[in-house]
Design an enzyme around this catalytic site. Structure first.
Site, short mmCIF file in Angstrom:
data_model
loop_
_atom_site.label_atom_id
_atom_site.label_comp_id
_atom_site.label_asym_id
_atom_site.label_seq_id
_atom_site.Cartn_x
_atom_site.Cartn_y
_atom_site.Cartn_z
CB SER A 127 -0.89 0.01 1.25
OG SER A 127 -1.54 1.26 1.40
CE1 TYR A 140 -4.32 -2.47 4.63
CE2 TYR A 140 -3.53 -0.26 4.11
CZ TYR A 140 -3.99 -1.50 3.69
OH TYR A 140 -4.11 -1.77 2.35
#
Length: 244
Positions: A127, A140
């Site tokens: 990401s 995350y």
């Protein structure tokens, strides 16, 4: 140059939906024999990436029944949001166990079998949050940073065996995971245009990525067209990370 993917065997984790499903579609279109793995249906292989024994069994079974794995794409991931000071130990551990631990376990199992064959490609979908701090996404972002850096380190170790390891770092992508974070139209606009109160700059290209945009990047890095690329982190985020 052709992609060189026709007839190869590809294992894709997190394949039941979103980016994972798009990767399965894209690799299949290139002639790969794709094995989709996920805890959710539909998947050819039910796989919990948190379980090392289950990972080893699944890889053995795939190689015995389908063939030697030429391409691994790590997509399986989970999301937890909220302030870091409110995050519980169990939730932190769960996110890392899937997003970083899963990449480690599956990559280890596949790489052990690739090394004697002296060929293969591993692509981890991380990401852009791995390189840009995100408010309310500490677990995350940190887990994706761990997964990305592990993949690059693995690429360094496996380069002598002709095995390439790369990372694709999506930004905001139109998937159920992103939509579940929104509470209304204002959230979508903030994603596109930025949110100064959250120190977010928005997306310079002015559009959300589609899952196929990310899948195309994965296919490129897995293919012979990227034969001299390894340990690379390819951001597919419309410029949101403002990386040089």
């Amino acid at each position: 140059m052709s992609t060189g993917l026709e007839g190869t065997v590809a294992l894709v984790t997190g394949a039941a939906g979103g980016i994972g499903a798009a990767v399965v579609t894209a690799l299949t279109a290139e002639g790969c024999r794709v094995v989709p793995a996920d805890l959710q249906a539909p998947a050819a292989v039910t796989l919990d990436v948190r379980d090392p024994a289950a990972v080893d069994r699944a890889v053995d079974r795939i190689e015995a029944r389908v063939g030697a794995i030429d391409v691994l794409v790590n997509v399986a991931g989970v999301l937890a949001t909220g302030p870091a000071v409110d995050l519980g130990d169990d939730e932190w551990a769960r996110v890392f166990d899937v997003n970083a631990g899963g990449v480690f376990r599956v990559s280890r199992a596949v790489a052990r079998r690739m090394v004697p064959r002296r060929r293969g490609a591993i692509v981890t979908v991380a990401s852009n949050a791995a390189g840009v701090p995100r408010s309310g996404m500490a677990a995350y972002a940190a887990s994706k940073a761990a997964a990305a850096h592990f993949t690059r380190c693995l690429g360094l170790e496996l380069a002598e065996f002709g095995i390439r390891c790369n990372v694709v770092a999506p930004g905001s992508t139109d998937t159920p995971m992103l939509r579940d974070m929104w509470t209304g139209p204002a959230d979508r606009e903030a994603t596109l245009r930025g949110a100064p109160d959250r120190h977010r700059v928005g997306i310079p290209l002015g559009r959300l990525a589609e899952a196929s945009d990310v899948a195309d990047a994965v296919v490129f890095l897995a293919s012979d067209r990227a034969r001299h690329i390894t340990m690379h982190d390819l951001y597919v985020d419309g410029g949101a990370a403002l990386r040089a």
